[in-house]
Design an enzyme around this catalytic site. Structure first.
Site, short mmCIF file in Angstrom:
data_model
loop_
_atom_site.label_atom_id
_atom_site.label_comp_id
_atom_site.label_asym_id
_atom_site.label_seq_id
_atom_site.Cartn_x
_atom_site.Cartn_y
_atom_site.Cartn_z
N SER A 1 4.68 2.49 7.91
CA SER A 1 4.49 1.15 7.08
C SER A 1 5.48 0.86 6.08
CB SER A 1 3.27 1.59 5.98
OG SER A 1 2.08 1.73 6.61
N HIS B 1 0.83 -1.14 0.08
CA HIS B 1 -0.08 0.00 -0.05
C HIS B 1 0.94 1.23 0.00
CE1 HIS B 1 0.49 -0.27 4.47
NE2 HIS B 1 0.49 0.79 4.48
N ASP C 1 0.41 -7.68 1.43
CA ASP C 1 0.95 -6.16 1.46
C ASP C 1 1.87 -6.20 1.49
OD1 ASP C 1 0.20 -3.71 1.63
OD2 ASP C 1 -0.11 -3.77 3.98
#
Length: 537
Positions: A379, A263, A296
């Protein structure tokens, strides 16, 4: 010649000397008009008797001794002048009468002479002047008489001090003086110190500060871990036609491969730009090697960069709840931010994404939970153990305003619930993305009923494309699974929903064997199967 002195004869034929008024002795003070005793008439009280002080007897000098000049030159006592016959001075009231005056030419008697007086004293009184003042052992008080000669010094009876005693006395005096000086100095110093402390001293103020310390830190401390890991952590700035964002990644090898979240790089799409900023401040352009939304995870690569510092990889199977961890990332584009915490839980099933209508962007992670602060921008950053090895990839957080774990691309802050993809799963996926550009997913070969609200994961009655819910020839069909079966355990661990079954399945590799416990028609059954494989997106 008229001398001013007359003579007269009293009734007995004695000659009385008369003294003129000018030659009469003058009192030492004015007469007392109030007749106060002892100078006036007797009053209602009587005067106290005179204080008598006996003195040591005066020793007579030996015959032939020469008297001291000071004594020899002293004038003899002056007897009272004789007045005319029949006109003697009247006695002063309150004063005892003295002895009668001797006739003219007679020797003046010594009033202090008594028993034991040497013979030569009487001879001196007869016509020769005396070299020694007559002693008065009783010291009779006479206010009208001249002061008596000072008495000789008398010994108190105490023994004189020896030199040792005098030295001891001097030492005691010195010690006492020193103690007194120290006491006074201490009091003054304490008062000044208290004043300076309350008022900040005098002159300019200089605050206390610790001195310089060695820069080295213990290897297993947070500072030591961060010092070794920061050179291998990078910040990614991604921009595309519709969106832009910031994330974190870490170097996998010397060839320029960098692991991050899917993402993070997803906004770049196929025509966007990805800029990598290293801890040194250097920047480089990167390209996407491969990515997978189900896990992910994504791998990007920089070219033409030397001196890269790959991060050492740990083993997430060795992690225990309570182990200390360190998270590094760029929350809100603050590169190189270091936070620390512990492992709060293991094998926490989470799902993130789900913005696409078909659910293709949903990621299923059997995550490590940590309370190390993770915020938007963290992230793709590494979660490190106490040895500085990567044990997870920070991916999602649970925020106060969200209903569940989300990829931290939003603006929600950390509340101590962070989730990381275990590095064992990340390593397998990264290797597949580098080698093939795609990642494989382990599958059972069944379609689950995601609307089932009971406990466990139920096999659907039909698939989404209208086909059978149990794929023919797949691992599930070969193990004997049927539509409507409810799977309650995987390898002895309870599952409560279809999402949990997917998470537990994807935590394995294709080809791994699973032991399933299921319920069918009210009976519990156990089956064993080998996971198949499907290509990722």
């Amino acid at each position: 010649m008229d001398t001013g002195v007359g003579a007269g004869v009293d009734g007995d034929g004695d000659v009385l000397a008369a003294v003129t008024v000018a030659e009469r002795p003058k009192p030492l003070h004015d007469p007392d008009p109030y007749s106060t005793p002892p100078y006036g008439e007797p009053g209602p009280w009587a005067p106290a008797p005179p204080v008598q002080h006996p003195a040591a007897p005066v020793l007579s000098p030996p015959p032939g001794a020469v008297p001291e000049p000071s004594l020899a030159d002293a004038p003899p006592p002056v007897p009272p002048a004789a007045g005319p016959v029949g006109s003697a001075m009247p006695p002063v009231p309150g004063v005892p009468a003295g002895p009668p005056s001797p006739p003219p030419g007679a020797a003046v008697p010594d009033p202090t002479a008594g028993a034991g007086t040497p013979a030569h004293s009487a001879t001196a009184a007869a016509g020769e002047p005396s070299a020694f003042p007559p002693p008065d052992p009783w010291r009779r008080y006479d206010p009208w008489a001249a002061s008596a000669a000072a008495a000789p010094l008398q010994h108190t009876g105490a023994l004189p001090r020896t030199p040792k005693q005098r030295r001891r006395r001097a030492v005691r005096a010195l010690v006492g003086g020193s103690l007194l000086i120290a006491l006074v100095s201490g009091g003054i110093g304490g008062a000044m110190g208290a004043y300076l402390e309350r008022n900040g001293g005098v002159g300019t103020i200089e605050l206390p500060q610790a001195g310089k310390e060695p820069a080295e830190r213990a290897p297993d401390s947070v500072a030591g871990i961060a010092a070794r890991a920061l050179p291998g952590v990078v910040t990614l700035h991604v921009s595309g036609s519709d969106a832009a964002g910031t994330g974190t990644g870490f170097v996998l090898d010397g060839n320029g491969h960098i692991l991050t979240n899917n993402h993070v790089v997803e906004p770049a799409g196929s025509g966007g730009e990805i800029t990598v900023t290293f801890n040194s401040g250097d920047t480089a352009e990167a390209t996407v090697v491969g990515r997978d939304s189900g896990y992910d995870l994504a791998v990007v690569k920089v070219s033409g960069v030397r001196g890269l510092t790959p991060m050492p990889l740990g083993n997430s199977e060795n992690v225990h709840v309570g182990d200390p961890v360190v998270a590094i990332g760029a929350p809100f584009d603050l590169a190189g931010t270091v936070t620390s915490g512990i492992i709060s839980a293991k094998e926490r099933p989470i799902t993130a994404g789900g913005e696409e209508s078909d659910g293709s962007d949903v990621s299923y992670v059997d995550a490590l939970q940590t309370d190390a602060p993770i915020n938007p921008g963290n992230s793709g950053g590494p979660l490190l153990d106490a040895q500085g090895r990567v044990i997870g990839i920070n991916s999602a957080i649970r925020s106060a305003d969200s209903g569940g774990p989300d990829a931290d691309g939003g603006q929600a802050g950390s509340i101590g619930l962070g989730f990381a993809i275990p590095i064992n799963q990340g390593k397998r996926v990264a290797e597949e993305l580098i080698n093939t550009g795609k990642a494989t997913h382990p599958v059972i070969g069944i379609t689950l009923d995601m609307n089932y609200t009971g406990d466990g994961a139920r096999v659907g009655t039909k698939s989404g494309d209208g086909g059978p819910p149990v794929t023919a020839g797949g691992p599930g069909a070969e193990a004997g699974l049927e539509p409507g079966d409810v799977i309650t355990e995987v390898d002895g661990r309870r599952v409560h929903s279809g999402e949990e079954l997917i998470v537990k399945t994807r935590a394995h590799r294709p080809g791994d064997r699973l032991e399933l416990t299921l319920e069918r028609a009210g009976k519990e059954t156990k089956v064993s199967l080998v996971l198949g494989s499907s290509g990722g997106d």
